[in-house]
Motif scaffolding. Structure first.
Motif, PDB file in Angstrom:
ATOM      1  N   PHE A 192      -1.154 -13.138  52.706  1.00 24.04           N
ATOM      2  CA  PHE A 192       0.114 -12.686  52.317  1.00 24.04           C
ATOM      3  C   PHE A 192       0.640 -12.708  50.936  1.00 24.04           C
ATOM      4  N   GLY A 193       1.810 -12.148  50.455  1.00 23.90           N
ATOM      5  CA  GLY A 193       2.049 -12.344  49.211  1.00 23.90           C
ATOM      6  C   GLY A 193       1.927 -10.911  48.318  1.00 23.90           C
ATOM      7  N   ALA A 194       1.842  -9.880  49.157  1.00 25.42           N
ATOM      8  CA  ALA A 194       1.744  -8.680  48.206  1.00 25.42           C
ATOM      9  C   ALA A 194       2.802  -7.900  47.906  1.00 25.42           C
ATOM     10  N   GLY A 195       4.062  -8.736  48.432  1.00 19.53           N
ATOM     11  CA  GLY A 195       5.282  -8.084  47.869  1.00 19.53           C
ATOM     12  C   GLY A 195       5.948  -6.985  48.360  1.00 19.53           C
ATOM     13  N   MET A 196       5.434  -6.780  49.509  1.00 17.57           N
ATOM     14  CA  MET A 196       5.673  -5.277  50.181  1.00 17.57           C
ATOM     15  C   MET A 196       6.564  -5.438  51.260  1.00 17.57           C
ATOM     16  N   GLY A 197       6.976  -6.723  51.754  1.00 19.68           N
ATOM     17  CA  GLY A 197       7.553  -7.012  52.880  1.00 19.68           C
ATOM     18  C   GLY A 197       9.036  -6.316  52.861  1.00 19.68           C
ATOM     19  N   LEU A 198       9.968  -6.812  52.028  1.00 19.07           N
ATOM     20  CA  LEU A 198      11.156  -6.297  51.872  1.00 19.07           C
ATOM     21  C   LEU A 198      11.341  -4.905  51.645  1.00 19.07           C
ATOM     22  N   PRO A 199      10.290  -4.227  50.614  1.00  9.82           N
ATOM     23  CA  PRO A 199      10.398  -2.826  50.337  1.00  9.82           C
ATOM     24  C   PRO A 199      10.007  -1.928  51.726  1.00  9.82           C
ATOM     25  N   SER A 243       6.735 -11.184  44.426  1.00  7.58           N
ATOM     26  CA  SER A 243       6.436 -11.975  45.409  1.00  7.58           C
ATOM     27  C   SER A 243       6.421 -13.393  44.542  1.00  7.58           C
ATOM     28  N   THR A 244       7.038 -14.325  45.472  1.00  7.56           N
ATOM     29  CA  THR A 244       7.013 -15.799  44.862  1.00  7.56           C
ATOM     30  C   THR A 244       5.997 -16.755  45.943  1.00  7.56           C
ATOM     31  N   ALA A 245       5.131 -15.762  46.612  1.00 10.20           N
ATOM     32  CA  ALA A 245       4.175 -16.539  47.514  1.00 10.20           C
ATOM     33  C   ALA A 245       3.192 -17.568  46.723  1.00 10.20           C
ATOM     34  N   THR A 246       2.970 -18.583  47.371  1.00  7.98           N
ATOM     35  CA  THR A 246       2.143 -19.528  46.783  1.00  7.98           C
ATOM     36  C   THR A 246       0.459 -19.223  47.015  1.00  7.98           C
ATOM     37  N   SER A 250      18.149 -14.604  60.455  1.00 10.64           N
ATOM     38  CA  SER A 250      18.694 -15.577  59.546  1.00 10.64           C
ATOM     39  C   SER A 250      17.865 -16.614  59.589  1.00 10.64           C
ATOM     40  N   ASP A 251      17.867 -17.528  58.431  1.00 11.85           N
ATOM     41  CA  ASP A 251      16.993 -18.620  58.238  1.00 11.85           C
ATOM     42  C   ASP A 251      18.137 -19.732  57.208  1.00 11.85           C
ATOM     43  N   ASP A 252      17.641 -20.876  57.296  1.00  9.69           N
ATOM     44  CA  ASP A 252      18.457 -21.656  56.589  1.00  9.69           C
ATOM     45  C   ASP A 252      17.705 -22.358  55.462  1.00  9.69           C
ATOM     46  N   ASN A 287       8.788 -13.662  56.563  1.00  5.11           N
ATOM     47  CA  ASN A 287       9.399 -14.352  55.354  1.00  5.11           C
ATOM     48  C   ASN A 287      10.106 -15.433  55.598  1.00  5.11           C
ATOM     49  N   ALA A 288      11.058 -15.625  56.641  1.00  5.88           N
ATOM     50  CA  ALA A 288      11.453 -16.820  57.136  1.00  5.88           C
ATOM     51  C   ALA A 288      10.733 -17.904  57.259  1.00  5.88           C
ATOM     52  N   VAL A 289       9.334 -17.585  57.827  1.00  6.51           N
ATOM     53  CA  VAL A 289       8.470 -18.557  58.144  1.00  6.51           C
ATOM     54  C   VAL A 289       7.884 -19.032  56.732  1.00  6.51           C
ATOM     55  N   MET A 290       7.424 -18.322  55.841  1.00  6.80           N
ATOM     56  CA  MET A 290       7.023 -18.481  54.670  1.00  6.80           C
ATOM     57  C   MET A 290       7.850 -18.991  53.337  1.00  6.80           C
ATOM     58  N   HIS A 291       9.010 -18.267  53.270  1.00  8.78           N
ATOM     59  CA  HIS A 291       9.792 -18.581  52.054  1.00  8.78           C
ATOM     60  C   HIS A 291      10.813 -19.200  52.496  1.00  8.78           C
ATOM     61  N   GLY A 292      11.416 -18.998  53.879  1.00  8.40           N
ATOM     62  CA  GLY A 292      12.668 -19.282  54.168  1.00  8.40           C
ATOM     63  C   GLY A 292      12.817 -20.767  54.798  1.00  8.40           C
ATOM     64  N   PRO A 342      16.212 -21.715  51.508  1.00  7.56           N
ATOM     65  CA  PRO A 342      16.730 -21.731  50.063  1.00  7.56           C
ATOM     66  C   PRO A 342      17.564 -20.566  49.656  1.00  7.56           C
ATOM     67  N   GLY A 343      17.507 -19.390  50.431  1.00  7.72           N
ATOM     68  CA  GLY A 343      17.904 -18.155  50.062  1.00  7.72           C
ATOM     69  C   GLY A 343      17.278 -17.519  48.858  1.00  7.72           C
ATOM     70  N   ILE A 344      17.642 -16.248  48.726  1.00  2.65           N
ATOM     71  CA  ILE A 344      16.885 -15.458  47.565  1.00  2.65           C
ATOM     72  C   ILE A 344      18.099 -15.259  46.190  1.00  2.65           C
TER      73      ILE A 344
HETATM   74  N1  ADP Z   1      13.917 -15.395  54.038  1.00  3.13           N
HETATM   75  C1  ADP Z   1      13.736 -15.641  52.702  1.00  3.13           C
HETATM   76  N2  ADP Z   1      14.169 -16.712  52.246  1.00  3.13           N
HETATM   77  C2  ADP Z   1      13.749 -17.000  50.792  1.00  3.13           C
HETATM   78  N3  ADP Z   1      13.102 -16.124  50.039  1.00  3.13           N
HETATM   79  C3  ADP Z   1      12.734 -15.098  50.617  1.00  3.13           C
HETATM   80  C4  ADP Z   1      12.975 -14.539  51.909  1.00  3.13           C
HETATM   81  N4  ADP Z   1      12.638 -13.630  52.292  1.00  3.13           N
HETATM   82  C5  ADP Z   1      12.066 -12.953  50.982  1.00  3.13           C
HETATM   83  N5  ADP Z   1      12.230 -14.041  49.967  1.00  3.13           N
HETATM   84  C6  ADP Z   1      11.692 -13.669  48.711  1.00  3.13           C
HETATM   85  O1  ADP Z   1      11.476 -12.267  48.297  1.00  3.13           O
HETATM   86  C7  ADP Z   1      10.153 -12.135  47.702  1.00  3.13           C
HETATM   87  C8  ADP Z   1       9.595 -10.805  48.273  1.00  3.13           C
HETATM   88  O2  ADP Z   1       9.349 -10.957  49.836  1.00  3.13           O
HETATM   89  P1  ADP Z   1       8.542  -9.623  50.113  1.00  3.13           P
HETATM   90  O3  ADP Z   1       8.713  -8.332  49.782  1.00  3.13           O
HETATM   91  O4  ADP Z   1       8.497  -9.851  51.749  1.00  3.13           O
HETATM   92  O5  ADP Z   1       7.204  -9.976  49.737  1.00  3.13           O
HETATM   93  P2  ADP Z   1       6.306 -11.367  49.925  1.00  3.13           P
HETATM   94  O6  ADP Z   1       6.608 -12.095  51.349  1.00  3.13           O
HETATM   95  O7  ADP Z   1       4.873 -10.723  50.262  1.00  3.13           O
HETATM   96  O8  ADP Z   1       6.324 -12.362  49.080  1.00  3.13           O
HETATM   97  C9  ADP Z   1       9.532 -13.314  48.399  1.00  3.13           C
HETATM   98  O9  ADP Z   1       8.256 -13.598  47.637  1.00  3.13           O
HETATM   99  C10 ADP Z   1      10.485 -14.385  48.386  1.00  3.13           C
HETATM  100  O10 ADP Z   1      10.836 -14.897  46.874  1.00  3.13           O
END
Ligand code: ADP
Ligand code: MG
Length: 142
Positions: free
Chosen positions: A105-112, A94-97, A76-78, A52-57, A80-82
């Motif tokens: 990636f982008g199943a939206g199951m990482g945090l759950p 998921s906001t994956a591109t 932790s990452d610096d 998630n840090a690599v992709m979204h953070g 855009p935040g959630i």
């Molecule tokens: N470190 C992060 N920085 C910014 N946004 C994040 C971070 N981790 C998660 N997110 C946001 O939370 C969403 C859900 O994350 P996750 O459940 O892991 O699904 P996925 O990675 O498949 O999109 C992401 O799509 C993103 O919008």
């Protein structure tokens, strides 16, 4: 046992190296001799948080602390935040591109999945201020 602290750095968008930190943590925990089931849960969480840090953070750090009662991952990452943490924790959100999705990636199951596999999860993030996950596991009777 004295506390053991290990830190690893995370580089945003570095998909070639992404996941390596989690593998190192897995072998570290194996070498200490923790139960496979506990290591499995921790590895899932470390991998999902690292990706998630690599992709979204943004650039960041993965800190592992081992004490007699707990194993704690702080990721932790610096970036855009959630914006909406509650929404981000929802299965399938998921906001994956399209590029992320092409890589699988982008199943939206990482945090759950982190939430499910950890004994406790705290997410500290606000829009534009980076993200910090504190993921805790009990050891033994903890
Ligand atoms: N470190 C992060 N920085 C910014 N946004 C994040 C971070 N981790 C998660 N997110 C946001 O939370 C969403 C859900 O994350 P996750 O459940 O892991 O699904 P996925 O990675 O498949 O999109 C992401 O799509 C993103 O919008
Ligand atoms: Mg994810």
């Amino acid at each position: 046992m004295a506390n053991l602290v290990n830190s690893f750095s995370i580089k945003a968008r570095d998909f070639a190296k992404a996941g390596e930190n989690s593998l190192q943590i897995q072998s570290l925990l194996k070498s200490i001799g923790f139960e496979p089931e506990l290591i499995r849960r921790i590895s899932i969480c470390a991998y999902e948080a690292e990706m998630n840090a690599v992709m979204h953070g943004g650039d960041g750090e993965l800190l592992v602390t081992v004490d007699p009662k707990n194993i704690v991952l702080e990721v932790s990452d610096d970036g855009p935040g959630i914006k909406d943490v509650k929404l981000a924790l929802r299965e399938g959100y998921s906001t994956a591109t399209p590029e992320h999705r092409e890589m699988g990636f982008g199943a939206g199951m990482g945090l759950p999945n982190i939430n499910k596999n950890a004994d406790s999860l705290a997410i500290d993030s606000s829009d534009g201020r980076g993200t910090r996950l504190r993921i805790k596991f009990k050891v033994g009777d903890g």
